[in-house]
Design an enzyme around this catalytic site. Structure first.
Site, PDB file in Angstrom:
ATOM      1  N   ASP A  28       0.823  -1.204   0.000  1.00 60.14           N
ATOM      2  CA  ASP A  28       0.000   0.000   0.000  1.00 60.14           C
ATOM      3  C   ASP A  28       0.858   1.255   0.000  1.00 60.14           C
ATOM      4  OD1 ASP A  28      -2.153  -1.764   0.337  1.00 60.14           O
ATOM      5  OD2 ASP A  28      -2.097  -1.569   2.516  1.00 60.14           O
ATOM      6  N   TYR A  31       6.276 -10.463   6.477  1.00 64.62           N
ATOM      7  CA  TYR A  31       6.075  -9.041   6.726  1.00 64.62           C
ATOM      8  C   TYR A  31       6.480  -8.716   8.162  1.00 64.62           C
ATOM      9  CZ  TYR A  31       3.293  -8.237   2.467  1.00 64.62           C
ATOM     10  OH  TYR A  31       2.876  -8.121   1.168  1.00 64.62           O
TER      11      TYR A  31
END
Length: 250
Positions: free
Chosen positions: A53, A111
């Protein structure tokens, strides 16, 4: 035509995310494609393993593309690093088998979400941390993280559009929560993550650690598949796409 793999790092702070968008050229994918297209003299499309994002960073993003070229992989890497902005870097470039596809063939993704929980400032890393000024019960967070591991329908822990997402079932292999000085770090490893999923999982665990929700709320969210039953969506700057792994590759 040769199939190439790039390993990329970037500071996502000033970009509108990874994915090329029709209304802006300010994306990571768009910047790399522009330089590759100038290098080859024709349009080049690249495929990224993770569509990070706006504001999210990467230490080990992977992308693949196919071109006809006499250039060696190291020459392509050096060309890209010469012409790309300094907040986007190509760590490696290598030729791959025909069937390799960065987005379609990963075996696991890693992540990292970084929280800064100290009252003291962290001047030099502030762009890569999310400030959290409430005490956190890390043991409670770890127990709750165990409930998230395994194969589940994570629809409630995502911002996916029901019309376009075929499956919201994913497998989380591990969630590791560590503390070092003022930093609390959450590492997520799994076979894939939905839109905003890591940021919402982090928000849920942080709310549990702060005593704002109970661990059983995770089970209720799994049962309801309702986004409102999960935690907040954490800000993007603390999130880093750390590593992508592929079958048979180190």
């Amino acid at each position: 035509m040769t199939n190439f793999k790039l390993v990329i790092q970037y500071d996502g702070g000033r970009y509108n995310g990874w994915q090329r968008l029709g209304n802006t050229d300010n994306t990571i994918q768009g910047k790399i494609e522009r330089v590759l297209s100038e290098m080859t003299g024709h349009a080049v499309e690249i495929h990224g393993a993770g569509r990070t994002d706006a504001g999210v960073h990467a230490a080990g993003q992977v992308a693949s593309f196919k071109i006809n070229t006499a250039m060696q992989p190291d020459e392509i890497r050096d060309y890209l690093n010469h012409y790309l902005p300094q907040d986007i870097g190509i760590l490696s470039c290598e030729s791959m088998p025909e069937r390799f596809h960065a987005r379609l063939t990963p075996s696991s993704k890693h992540y990292t979400y970084r929280l800064w929980c100290s009252k003291l400032p962290n001047v030099f890393e502030r762009r890569y941390l999310t400030l959290w000024d409430k005490p956190l019960d890390l043991d409670a967070m770890r127990k709750a993280a165990d409930l998230l591991c395994g194969t589940h329908d994570f629809r409630a822990f995502s911002s996916v559009n029901r019309r376009f997402q075929k499956s919201t079932v994913r497998t989380i292999d591990s969630i590791t929560i560590t503390s070092n000085g003022g930093e609390v770090r959450l590492d997520f490893r799994g076979n894939g993550f939905l839109y905003h999923m890591v940021r919402i999982l982090t928000g849920t665990l942080v709310e549990i650690g702060a005593g704002e929700r109970d661990p059983d709320s995770i089970l209720r969210a799994f049962a309801s598949q309702n986004r409102q039953d999960a935690g907040i969506t954490m800000p993007p700057q603390g999130l880093i796409l750390t590593q992508i792994q592929y079958p048979g590759c180190r």
